[in-house]
Scaffold this motif. Structure first.
Motif, PDB file in Angstrom:
ATOM      1  N   ALA A   1     -34.377  53.992 -35.703  1.00 14.45           N
ATOM      2  CA  ALA A   1     -34.826  52.351 -35.151  1.00 14.45           C
ATOM      3  C   ALA A   1     -33.858  52.097 -34.029  1.00 14.45           C
ATOM      4  CB  ALA A   1     -34.522  51.608 -36.322  1.00 14.45           C
ATOM      5  N   PRO A   2     -34.285  51.547 -33.211  1.00 17.65           N
ATOM      6  CA  PRO A   2     -33.490  51.006 -31.923  1.00 17.65           C
ATOM      7  C   PRO A   2     -32.454  50.127 -32.197  1.00 17.65           C
ATOM      8  CG  PRO A   2     -35.892  50.238 -31.564  1.00 17.65           C
ATOM      9  CD  PRO A   2     -35.712  51.003 -32.971  1.00 17.65           C
ATOM     10  N   THR A   3     -31.076  50.051 -31.654  1.00 16.53           N
ATOM     11  CA  THR A   3     -30.297  49.298 -31.866  1.00 16.53           C
ATOM     12  C   THR A   3     -30.626  47.847 -30.973  1.00 16.53           C
ATOM     13  OG1 THR A   3     -29.005  49.932 -29.899  1.00 16.53           O
ATOM     14  CG2 THR A   3     -28.527  51.171 -31.855  1.00 16.53           C
ATOM     15  N   LYS A   4     -29.586  46.902 -31.280  1.00 15.87           N
ATOM     16  CA  LYS A   4     -29.868  45.726 -30.581  1.00 15.87           C
ATOM     17  C   LYS A   4     -29.829  46.089 -29.103  1.00 15.87           C
ATOM     18  CE  LYS A   4     -28.784  41.284 -32.812  1.00 15.87           C
ATOM     19  NZ  LYS A   4     -27.668  40.583 -33.179  1.00 15.87           N
TER      20      LYS A   4
ATOM     21  N   TRP B   1     -35.533  53.014 -21.780  1.00 13.91           N
ATOM     22  CA  TRP B   1     -34.106  53.184 -21.305  1.00 13.91           C
ATOM     23  C   TRP B   1     -33.432  54.037 -22.117  1.00 13.91           C
ATOM     24  CZ3 TRP B   1     -29.692  51.254 -23.941  1.00 13.91           C
ATOM     25  CH2 TRP B   1     -28.479  51.355 -23.114  1.00 13.91           C
ATOM     26  N   ARG B   2     -33.434  54.323 -23.475  1.00 14.04           N
ATOM     27  CA  ARG B   2     -32.948  55.022 -24.369  1.00 14.04           C
ATOM     28  C   ARG B   2     -33.152  56.509 -24.210  1.00 14.04           C
ATOM     29  NH1 ARG B   2     -33.817  54.477 -30.919  1.00 14.04           N
ATOM     30  NH2 ARG B   2     -36.180  54.565 -30.845  1.00 14.04           N
TER      31      ARG B   2
END
Lengths: 281, 281
Positions: B103-106, B115-116
């Motif tokens: 799950a993506p971080t803040k 982006w990631r």
């Protein structure tokens, strides 16, 4: 386990004289065939311990914070890459974090020498492997005068503090110096030049580095003398024989993880209830 | 190679109906024993091709820019982790870059969804493996309404543009959907609950996700329909049988790398001269 590799391979109390330590020895095992015969069971044990380490950081109600960091250092051709390959072949990649440190980038150089190291540290449950490490900052940096002496001299103390900090956070550091003879390096460089599939591994800079062998030996001895602590001891791995290097490091990892004694975590939920939920879904 | 897995496993032209594709099939091979018998030679071939890919990015005077990216997607328990483990056991970790997307971080959420992903792309010569990927942003995000429809609808096109950009830069993308049946998932969840060493892999959230099976199936079908391009086609891997999943993906990687045809790079230096330099050192 009958013999403890942790004790057999631990760097001697200072002063370390590398020329007095055989690079072709095989302490703890009599022959290659004996090592190869023992390796599969040992590898399975390592894989099991690694999975427990990972599992206990994830499951249950109070995830454990333990992690392990294997630091590999040694002259060119000493087998750092081969060791990484061996270790990665045994362990689950999901719980393994391999970092290969090259010459620092501009950005890395603009920070203190531990900056890039901190970014690569293993998270809880993970086994980190460093192919080269913060020790380059007291090795090539010292040998090639990349920073003034006043600066690198302070780093031994900074490294000890850093590794104590790691231990306090739950990261056990296993530092291995892959010890080869100067003749072994010559053989391995020539072997690269003789094999069309290995030519790319040779750099024309290798001979220049090789000529600095005595200075590197001195720098390694200083590092072993000044940073082999109770918290994070150095191990000297006789590495002229690749089979022994792999066997010894597998043993070291197994013994270190056995001391950490990671356990399968409890469920953290009602197993029977969840079975019913799955069956009904 | 007699049969091309690239063709056997390629996602059908839209519309893809997953219920029409058998998850327990084993196209291209008759039996488990046949696959297991063929696997060692195939794995050796993959290892050789991977090393060439890496070598050609390092050696010679004009390093090649080719890289490979294996994207793994599939329902929970479909075997993404097992595939990563299998692939990592075959290839050299030095040329392998595995990324597991959670799950993506803040911070990740504050950027656009690619982006990631961009930060984790394989460098020239490297084989990247994504355990989950940018496709989560049209899968769980769509199923669970994590962003408005207007937003995720645009992402199919953005993904196609992104993957075209990757191809233009030299990265070949191999996208595998690990196709399991709903019954297989039930069996595998129950097996986790029955094994004290696997309890930590089970999450009480798994049943909630499982109940969304039809919505996930639809979201996967949409992704397969809208993003299987000539440049970056999807492959549907029947994954009820782990041996077939590993065998099929190894074949796909071998065939893809064979098309890239990486070559041992020339020395980029005078071999004889260097031999003399090493001998004299």
């Amino acid at each position: 386990m009958a013999k403890s590799y942790t004790h057999l391979l631990r760097a001697p109390d200072s002063p370390v004289k590398l020329s007095k330590l055989a690079s072709d020895a095989h302490p703890g095992v009599d022959s290659k065939s004996e090592a190869l015969q023992k390796l599969p069971k040992l590898a399975a044990r390592l894989a099991d311990l690694q999975e427990r380490l990972f599992a206990q950081s994830r499951g249950g109600t109070e995830p454990a914070r333990q992690s392990l960091l294997l630091v590999l250092q040694g002259m060119d051709t000493s087998g750092k890459g081969g060791t990484v390959k061996h270790v990665a072949g045994v362990m689950d990649p999901g719980g393994l974090h391999i970092t290969s440190f090259k010459a620092p980038t501009k950005e890395e150089l603009s920070h203190d020498f531990l900056w890039r190291i901190r970014k690569a540290l293993p998270k809880p449950g993970v086994v980190g492997v460093f192919d080269r490490s913060h020790y380059e900052d007291v090795l090539i940096v010292r040998v090639r005068d990349l920073v003034p002496r006043e600066q690198w001299e302070l780093r031994y103390g900074l490294i000890n503090e850093f590794e104590q900090e790691l231990a306090d956070q739950g990261t056990t550091v296993v530092k291995c110096f892959l010890h080869i003879s100067r003749d072994t390096q010559k053989e391995r460089l020539l072997a690269r030049l003789d094999d069309p599939t290995k030519l790319w591994k040779y750099s024309t800079n290798d001979v220049a580095e090789r000529k600095l062998w005595p200075a590197y030996k001195e720098a390694y001895q200083a590092a072993l003398n000044l940073t082999s602590t109770e918290t994070a001891p150095w191990y000297v791995i006789p590495a002229d024989r690749k089979w022994y290097r792999n066997f010894a490091i597998t043993n070291l990892l197994v013994e270190t993880l056995e001391r950490l004694d990671p356990k399968w975590p409890p469920a953290g939920y009602d197993i029977e209830e969840e079975k019913q939920r799955v069956l009904a879904s």
